[in-house]
Design a protein around this motif. Structure first.
Motif, PDB file in Angstrom:
ATOM      1  N   UNK A  60      -1.147  60.360-104.454  1.00 49.42           N
ATOM      2  CA  UNK A  60      -1.640  59.774-103.018  1.00 49.42           C
ATOM      3  C   UNK A  60      -2.277  58.705-103.251  1.00 49.42           C
ATOM      4  N   UNK A  61      -2.870  58.507-104.490  1.00 50.87           N
ATOM      5  CA  UNK A  61      -3.243  57.205-104.108  1.00 50.87           C
ATOM      6  C   UNK A  61      -2.425  55.825-105.366  1.00 50.87           C
TER       7      UNK A  61
ATOM      8  N   UNK B 117     -11.198  63.645-114.896  1.00 50.27           N
ATOM      9  CA  UNK B 117     -10.431  64.617-114.637  1.00 50.27           C
ATOM     10  C   UNK B 117     -11.032  65.730-115.931  1.00 50.27           C
ATOM     11  N   UNK B 118     -12.087  65.102-117.507  1.00 52.61           N
ATOM     12  CA  UNK B 118     -12.914  65.938-118.445  1.00 52.61           C
ATOM     13  C   UNK B 118     -13.561  66.612-117.605  1.00 52.61           C
ATOM     14  N   UNK B 119     -14.095  66.806-115.991  1.00 57.23           N
ATOM     15  CA  UNK B 119     -15.427  66.662-115.927  1.00 57.23           C
ATOM     16  C   UNK B 119     -15.050  67.231-114.627  1.00 57.23           C
ATOM     17  N   UNK B 120     -14.158  67.658-114.144  1.00 64.74           N
ATOM     18  CA  UNK B 120     -13.856  67.768-112.816  1.00 64.74           C
ATOM     19  C   UNK B 120     -14.265  68.629-112.148  1.00 64.74           C
TER      20      UNK B 120
ATOM     21  N   UNK C 154       0.910  68.032-117.363  1.00 63.52           N
ATOM     22  CA  UNK C 154       0.307  68.083-116.071  1.00 63.52           C
ATOM     23  C   UNK C 154       0.911  67.373-115.417  1.00 63.52           C
ATOM     24  N   UNK C 155       1.074  65.672-115.998  1.00 62.58           N
ATOM     25  CA  UNK C 155       1.331  64.559-114.761  1.00 62.58           C
ATOM     26  C   UNK C 155       2.966  64.752-114.308  1.00 62.58           C
ATOM     27  N   UNK C 156       3.801  65.558-115.504  1.00 59.92           N
ATOM     28  CA  UNK C 156       5.641  65.250-115.316  1.00 59.92           C
ATOM     29  C   UNK C 156       5.938  65.715-114.165  1.00 59.92           C
ATOM     30  N   UNK C 157       7.130  65.611-113.407  1.00 57.18           N
ATOM     31  CA  UNK C 157       7.881  64.543-113.945  1.00 57.18           C
ATOM     32  C   UNK C 157       7.632  63.329-112.975  1.00 57.18           C
ATOM     33  N   UNK C 158       6.589  63.007-112.333  1.00 64.07           N
ATOM     34  CA  UNK C 158       6.445  62.072-111.705  1.00 64.07           C
ATOM     35  C   UNK C 158       5.593  60.878-112.837  1.00 64.07           C
ATOM     36  N   UNK C 159       4.497  61.189-113.430  1.00 64.06           N
ATOM     37  CA  UNK C 159       4.027  60.002-114.032  1.00 64.06           C
ATOM     38  C   UNK C 159       4.522  61.071-115.401  1.00 64.06           C
TER      39      UNK C 159
ATOM     40  N   UNK D  83      -5.940  67.511-108.271  1.00 62.12           N
ATOM     41  CA  UNK D  83      -6.250  66.656-108.776  1.00 62.12           C
ATOM     42  C   UNK D  83      -4.798  65.355-108.553  1.00 62.12           C
ATOM     43  N   UNK D  84      -3.549  66.059-109.361  1.00 65.34           N
ATOM     44  CA  UNK D  84      -3.056  65.330-109.066  1.00 65.34           C
ATOM     45  C   UNK D  84      -2.308  64.883-107.935  1.00 65.34           C
ATOM     46  N   UNK D  85      -2.418  66.009-107.300  1.00 62.49           N
ATOM     47  CA  UNK D  85      -1.685  65.242-105.636  1.00 62.49           C
ATOM     48  C   UNK D  85      -2.896  64.733-105.765  1.00 62.49           C
TER      49      UNK D  85
END
Length: 177
Positions: free
Chosen positions: A133-134, A116-119, A170-175, A127-129
Motif C-alpha cells: 500500500x505504501x 522487518x528484522x525487528x518487527x 515472502x514478497x512474491x509475486x508482487x515484488x 507487513x507485506x500488505x
C-alpha cells in the motif's frame, strides 16, 4: 510493552541524543540504496520505515527526495528530528508503527533497514500488505536485513534473521529481486 521495544528504548536513552552511540549506527548508505536513489526521478517521495535516529533519512532528503520517516519509538523520532533541524532538512517524522501509519499518498521509494528484522506488533503478512500500500506503481523497495547465515543461526534475542530465499518468497509475486 514488548521486550523488544523496551530493549530498543534503552539503547536510545543510553545514546543520549547521539546517533553514533547506537550499536547499529552507520553514516553511509549501502550501494543498493545509492543505486535506488540514483534511479529515482527528481523530487521523488521516499519513506524510511523504522527510521531510527534519521541518519539515512537525512541522507535521502539531502539527495533531493521528499522524505517521511516513521518509527515506533518516540526516542528515535526525537533524535531524528534534532538531527534534521541541525542540518536544516525538511523531513516529516512521525512516531507510528507501520501497521497504523496511513500516508496521504504512496511513495516512489520505500527503505527498510531495521524494521522487518525487528518487527514489533505484527507479522510478516501484515507487513507485506502495508508495504504494498505504501508503494506507488513502479516504485522501488530497498530492504536491508540481517541475513540468516546457516540453519543454526538463531538467537533468543535480537533481530530475526531470514535467508534471502525466505525473503524473496515472502514478497512474491508482487515484488521481485
Amino acid at each position: 510493552m514488548s521486550i523488544a521495544k523496551s530493549v530498543m528504548q534503552s539503547f536510545y536513552r543510553k545514546a543520549e541524543g547521539k546517533p553514533e552511540r547506537l550499536p547499529w549506527h552507520r553514516e553511509s548508505p549501502s550501494r543498493v540504496l545509492v543505486s535506488a536513489v540514483a534511479a529515482c526521478a527528481r523530487r521523488a517521495r521516499a519513506l524510511d520505515l523504522g527510521c531510527g535516529a534519521g541518519v539515512l533519512t537525512l541522507w535521502l532528503a539531502e539527495k533531493g527526495l521528499e522524505v517521511n520517516g516513521i518509527d515506533i519509538l518516540p526516542e528515535a523520532i526525537t533524535m531524528a528530528r534534532s538531527l534534521a533541524e541541525r542540518r536544516r532538512a525538511e523531513i516529516e517524522f512521525v512516531t507510528a508503527d507501520l501497521f497504523s501509519y496511513a500516508p496521504e499518498r504512496p511513495f516512489d521509494l520505500v527503505y527498510d533497514s531495521g524494521c522487518l528484522h525487528s518487527l514489533v506488533g505484527g507479522n510478516t503478512a501484515l507487513y507485506k500488505g502495508k508495504l504494498l500500500g505504501y508503494l506507488s506503481p513502479g516504485a522501488s523497495f530497498v530492504l536491508e536485513h540481517w541475513g540468516k547465515r546457516h540453519a543454526l543461526d538463531w538467537r533468543p534475542i535480537g533481530p530475526r534473521r531470514r535467508s534471502q530465499t525466505t525473503i524473496e518468497r515472502m514478497f512474491a509475486p508482487e515484488l521481485q529481486l
